[in-house]
Design an enzyme around this catalytic site. Structure first.
Site, PDB file in Angstrom:
ATOM      1  N   HIS A 116       0.850  -1.191   0.000  1.00  0.00           N
ATOM      2  CA  HIS A 116       0.000   0.000   0.000  1.00  0.00           C
ATOM      3  C   HIS A 116       0.890   1.246   0.000  1.00  0.00           C
ATOM      4  O   HIS A 116       2.029   1.210   0.499  1.00  0.00           O
ATOM      5  CB  HIS A 116      -0.880   0.009   1.253  1.00  0.00           C
ATOM      6  CG  HIS A 116      -2.003  -0.983   1.208  1.00  0.00           C
ATOM      7  ND1 HIS A 116      -3.046  -0.974   2.106  1.00  0.00           N
ATOM      8  CD2 HIS A 116      -2.257  -2.015   0.363  1.00  0.00           C
ATOM      9  CE1 HIS A 116      -3.878  -1.965   1.824  1.00  0.00           C
ATOM     10  NE2 HIS A 116      -3.418  -2.612   0.772  1.00  0.00           N
ATOM     11  N   GLU A 129       0.905   3.837   1.801  1.00  0.00           N
ATOM     12  CA  GLU A 129       1.383   4.254   3.136  1.00  0.00           C
ATOM     13  C   GLU A 129       2.579   3.422   3.590  1.00  0.00           C
ATOM     14  O   GLU A 129       3.547   3.941   4.141  1.00  0.00           O
ATOM     15  CB  GLU A 129       0.273   4.085   4.190  1.00  0.00           C
ATOM     16  CG  GLU A 129      -0.990   4.863   3.938  1.00  0.00           C
ATOM     17  CD  GLU A 129      -2.031   4.017   3.223  1.00  0.00           C
ATOM     18  OE1 GLU A 129      -1.699   3.385   2.188  1.00  0.00           O
ATOM     19  OE2 GLU A 129      -3.181   3.999   3.672  1.00  0.00           O
ATOM     20  N   CYS A 132      -6.020   1.605   6.087  1.00  0.00           N
ATOM     21  CA  CYS A 132      -6.625   0.342   6.512  1.00  0.00           C
ATOM     22  C   CYS A 132      -5.988  -0.089   7.842  1.00  0.00           C
ATOM     23  O   CYS A 132      -5.010   0.509   8.289  1.00  0.00           O
ATOM     24  CB  CYS A 132      -6.402  -0.719   5.430  1.00  0.00           C
ATOM     25  SG  CYS A 132      -4.699  -1.337   5.366  1.00  0.00           S
ATOM     26  N   CYS A 154      -2.159  -0.598   7.642  1.00  0.00           N
ATOM     27  CA  CYS A 154      -1.368   0.640   7.552  1.00  0.00           C
ATOM     28  C   CYS A 154      -1.476   1.462   8.835  1.00  0.00           C
ATOM     29  O   CYS A 154      -0.499   2.098   9.254  1.00  0.00           O
ATOM     30  CB  CYS A 154      -1.822   1.445   6.341  1.00  0.00           C
ATOM     31  SG  CYS A 154      -1.396   0.643   4.773  1.00  0.00           S
TER      32      CYS A 154
END
Lengths: 145, 145
Positions: free
Chosen positions: A47, A49, A77, A80
């Protein structure tokens, strides 16, 4: 936040879910910027992040980012958000809220839990409509194809 | 599980918090094994589970691990539990429970939440005393030094 949007648009152009993230240090220095690369890297944990947090620590040489801010176009999420705790990020500023997949203002609300080891300051809804529109356009186009 | 313990012991010998993880595919094939490397890699997200999940997908060439099991010596934290959802791991078998930092049977209990996108089967407490003893020995030695 504009850089995070640019990363999200670049991710979309690569066929990735359009999410972008930027880590900014004290004084506004951009330490790291990344877009989602789960497809390209064949890594469901890639992801935006996660990539930006790891890169920021690499650039800095330390392990902690307490004096830094993470800008991201979508609510992080749980993975993260959990990573943000481990990296001790100081602030998280995000665009669209994610009622289904978010872990900050939705779902487990990780930072609001008793016993959370680090609570970043969070501000959601930055350029929210623009962030939502980008995600909707991406998923709309995929449904049509 | 013995391999996960071996990885945890190897992590301790490198000065890392002793946690080890192994991803096993159908038929018992070991796809990936890893120990915690947060210190070595200067990466607070380099937990044993994250490294093993990523490696397993790299070895396999796909993105999903629904027919695989993750063995880990400690209850996964929220970051790793969230990652396990993204990787769609089929089962998680862990050693020691982690009342302060766990995200499976403690804290946010991610897989038990309504709306969780994937719920791995979980079994905790495998060789629990041995797993606990290893962690206690490590942190005890650090407090003494």
């Amino acid at each position: 936040m504009s850089l995070a949007f640019a990363e999200a648009r670049a991710a979309a152009s690569r066929g990735e879910v359009p999410v972008g993230a930027v880590v900014v240090g004290p004084g506004g220095t951009v330490l790291a910027r990344a877009g989602n690369r789960t497809e390209e890297l064949h890594d469901p944990s890639a992801h935006a992040e996660m990539l930006a947090l790891r890169e920021a620590v690499r650039v800095r040489g330390g392990q902690r980012l307490a004096d830094c801010a993470l800008y991201v176009t979508l609510e992080p999420c749980p993975m993260c958000a959990g990573a943000a705790v481990h990296f001790r990020i100081g602030r998280i500023l995000f665009g669209a809220y994610d009622p289904k997949g978010g872990g900050v203002e939705h779902g487990p609300r990780l930072f609001a839990r008793p016993g959370c080891l680090h609570r970043p300051e969070t501000i959601g809804g930055l350029r929210e409509r623009e962030a939502q529109a980008m995600l909707r356009a991406f998923f709309g186009a995929r449904r049509m194809s």
